[in-house]
Write an enzyme that holds these catalytic residues in place. Structure first.
Site, mmCIF file in Angstrom:
data_model
loop_
_atom_site.group_PDB
_atom_site.id
_atom_site.type_symbol
_atom_site.label_atom_id
_atom_site.label_comp_id
_atom_site.label_asym_id
_atom_site.label_seq_id
_atom_site.Cartn_x
_atom_site.Cartn_y
_atom_site.Cartn_z
ATOM 1 N N VAL A 73 -3.517 -5.861 -5.497
ATOM 2 C CA VAL A 73 -3.053 -5.608 -6.860
ATOM 3 C C VAL A 73 -2.603 -6.893 -7.538
ATOM 4 O O VAL A 73 -2.989 -7.198 -8.660
ATOM 5 C CB VAL A 73 -1.901 -4.572 -6.853
ATOM 6 C CG1 VAL A 73 -1.316 -4.414 -8.258
ATOM 7 C CG2 VAL A 73 -2.398 -3.236 -6.328
ATOM 8 N N ASP A 84 4.079 -15.244 -2.820
ATOM 9 C CA ASP A 84 3.878 -14.359 -1.675
ATOM 10 C C ASP A 84 4.618 -14.938 -0.481
ATOM 11 O O ASP A 84 4.704 -16.168 -0.335
ATOM 12 C CB ASP A 84 2.391 -14.211 -1.351
ATOM 13 C CG ASP A 84 2.087 -12.937 -0.562
ATOM 14 O OD1 ASP A 84 1.510 -12.002 -1.140
ATOM 15 O OD2 ASP A 84 2.447 -12.885 0.636
ATOM 16 N N ARG A 137 -1.690 -16.652 3.297
ATOM 17 C CA ARG A 137 -2.293 -16.091 2.096
ATOM 18 C C ARG A 137 -2.247 -17.100 0.950
ATOM 19 O O ARG A 137 -3.248 -17.322 0.257
ATOM 20 C CB ARG A 137 -1.555 -14.807 1.699
ATOM 21 C CG ARG A 137 -2.007 -14.170 0.386
ATOM 22 C CD ARG A 137 -3.441 -13.717 0.440
ATOM 23 N NE ARG A 137 -3.786 -12.880 -0.710
ATOM 24 C CZ ARG A 137 -5.020 -12.613 -1.089
ATOM 25 N NH1 ARG A 137 -6.051 -13.135 -0.423
ATOM 26 N NH2 ARG A 137 -5.254 -11.843 -2.125
ATOM 27 N N THR A 162 3.847 -0.076 -1.320
ATOM 28 C CA THR A 162 4.872 0.946 -1.060
ATOM 29 C C THR A 162 4.285 1.952 -0.077
ATOM 30 O O THR A 162 3.747 2.986 -0.476
ATOM 31 C CB THR A 162 5.300 1.646 -2.364
ATOM 32 O OG1 THR A 162 4.134 1.932 -3.150
ATOM 33 C CG2 THR A 162 6.234 0.780 -3.165
ATOM 34 N N THR A 166 3.579 1.707 -6.773
ATOM 35 C CA THR A 166 3.673 3.154 -6.919
ATOM 36 C C THR A 166 4.952 3.677 -6.270
ATOM 37 O O THR A 166 5.228 3.403 -5.106
ATOM 38 C CB THR A 166 2.461 3.834 -6.261
ATOM 39 O OG1 THR A 166 1.269 3.328 -6.857
ATOM 40 C CG2 THR A 166 2.518 5.342 -6.461
ATOM 41 N N CYS A 204 -3.304 4.481 -1.394
ATOM 42 C CA CYS A 204 -2.952 5.258 -2.586
ATOM 43 C C CYS A 204 -3.016 6.763 -2.363
ATOM 44 O O CYS A 204 -1.999 7.425 -2.231
ATOM 45 C CB CYS A 204 -3.879 4.874 -3.751
ATOM 46 S SG CYS A 204 -3.569 3.230 -4.411
ATOM 47 N N ARG A 210 -5.861 -0.634 5.529
ATOM 48 C CA ARG A 210 -4.571 0.051 5.463
ATOM 49 C C ARG A 210 -4.753 1.566 5.460
ATOM 50 O O ARG A 210 -5.521 2.107 4.689
ATOM 51 C CB ARG A 210 -3.808 -0.371 4.201
ATOM 52 C CG ARG A 210 -3.285 -1.800 4.230
ATOM 53 C CD ARG A 210 -2.621 -2.159 2.924
ATOM 54 N NE ARG A 210 -3.572 -2.161 1.818
ATOM 55 C CZ ARG A 210 -3.221 -2.337 0.536
ATOM 56 N NH1 ARG A 210 -1.942 -2.497 0.219
ATOM 57 N NH2 ARG A 210 -4.134 -2.352 -0.411
#
Length: 427
Positions: A19, A37, A42, A88, A123, A263, A334
């Site tokens: 995201v 980050d 990364r 989240t 979220t 999600c 994930r």
């Protein structure tokens, strides 16, 4: 809000995953932007112009000439707007795990100044921004909410691996803690979102809108999954039924499958958590979750039954699962429900190989103690499961996929890659 406006803006993006990075790249084309980050590797790869999530290519990273990457909070101090894009997840008991969000809020609180705006994209359940995040910002910074600093919420709508629906082409829901801040946040996102925005009346409304988007999809897929369970017992091909029903203009084109990822398989639990906290027990949402959470086990059971019918010994058999990521043409592992299939097959005593050219083997081993094989041989497997519809697998065609099995084997297609009469079983 003081003198904060779009002309004197410096933006900090907290979290550079699926995201945060695409968002940072778009803002980095127009504003001085700092991408933060906590993962040094990364930040290092992005500094080299490489994105392991494959959401942004080298050219897109290069075009964001006002974007810098860092692991140092000090580099965020000059920023006036902070956008939090951390994950989240849920814990092992299906409860919201707010630790990444809380830690990110603590970090932002350390560099927060008077007049700054903090926008959350993660979220959450309705109320989380103002009930959980804002108090942390106040405590760490010593500043007063809606007097010294302000907040907004603009839920992410990124679809990993989707090259058509991008940050700039997905309509954005925006909100703010005051009418003035709401207008500022809306105008900020309008600078990068070409298809426009929808300004919600409050942060809670924006939070609720996001969490029901994926809840609605989850419930719809659960219905189709349950229909597939019924049609299988009736000896009817589910796809044929769906194609027939789909000839009506208002029939929704959902398909059965494994519901994983960060999600759809997670967000409903945020809503049900909040519902239960206020004394309401959600029934339809949780029923849908139970169905979808058990589909991986069902697939393994179906494969085992097909093997038994063909007199293939299940215990000690070799099974190939093609795909590990939670969706096609995407490296994101994930909350992948392929893991449920693998674990159930192992309980039956199967020796399971997982092959996925998109998945990072080190990440898979770290997260799931499962390392995908690098190569697969023809004539090796008692059962082959088409688990993820990567383009590479589609390009192989039915003959090459069948060739992976022994002379007597089972081919099960979770993703409807092949025709029903080409496979031995599918959802």
């Amino acid at each position: 809000m003081g003198k904060l406006n779009l002309r004197n803006l410096k933006i900090g993006i907290v979290g550079l995953g699926y995201v945060g990075l695409p968002l940072a790249v778009e803002f980095g084309k127009r504003f001085v932007t700092v991408g933060f980050d906590i993962k040094a590797d990364r930040v290092a790869e992005l500094g080299r112009g490489v994105d392991s999530t494959r959401e942004c290519d080298a050219q897109e990273l290069a075009e964001a000439d006002k974007l810098a990457y860092t692991t140092s909070l000090d580099d965020l101090k000059p920023c006036r707007v902070f956008i939090v894009t951390v994950p989240t997840p849920i814990d092992d008991y299906k409860r919201p795990d707010l630790m990444p969000l809380e830690k990110a809020s603590e970090s932002v609180g350390k560099v927060l100044k008077k007049g700054d705006v903090v926008v959350y994209e993660s979220t959450v359940y309705p109320g989380c921004t103002e009930e959980v995040c804002v108090p942390i910002l106040e405590k760490v910074s010593g500043l007063k909410f809606n007097k010294d600093f302000f907040a907004g919420y603009s839920p992410e709508r990124i679809n990993p691996g989707d090259k058509e629906h991008r940050v700039t082409t997905i309509r954005k829901v925006t909100s703010g803690s005051t009418p003035e801040v709401a207008e500022f946040v809306d105008q900020l996102y309008r600078t990068i979102v070409t298809v426009g925005t929808h300004k919600a009346s409050s942060i809670k409304v924006a939070e609720a809108a996001k969490v029901i988007e994926n809840t609605q999809r989850d419930v719809n897929i659960a219905l189709i999954n349950e229909l597939a369970l019924i049609f299988n017992r009736l000896g009817i091909d589910t796809e044929e039924v769906l194609l027939a029903a789909g000839s009506k203009w208002n029939f929704l084109p959902f398909r059965p499958g494994l519901v994983g990822g960060h999600c759809i398989g997670v967000d409903p639990y945020y809503l049900t958590h909040k519902a239960q906290a206020i004394g309401y027990h959600p029934e339809m949402i949780l029923a849908g979750r139970r169905i979808n959470d058990n589909m991986g086990i069902y697939v393994a059971q179906q494969v085992a039954q097909l093997m038994i019918q063909r007199q293939i010994l299940v215990k000690g058999s070799r099974v190939l699962v093609m795909g590990l990521t939670f969706k096609e043409n995407c490296p994101d592992v994930r909350n992948t429900k392929i893991l449920d299939v693998v674990q159930e097959l192992k309980r039956y005593g199967c020796n399971v190989d997982v092959f996925d050219p998109w998945a990072d083997a080190d990440e898979a081993e770290r997260e799931y103690k499962l390392r995908p094989v690098r190569k697969i041989k023809s004539g090796t497997y008692d059962a082959v499961i088409m688990g993820v519809a990567h383009q590479e697998f589609r390009d192989m065609g039915i003959k090459k996929v069948r060739a992976l099995g022994k002379k007597k084997h089972v081919l099960y297609d979770i993703k409807y890659v092949f025709r029903s009469d080409d496979v031995d079983g599918r959802l």
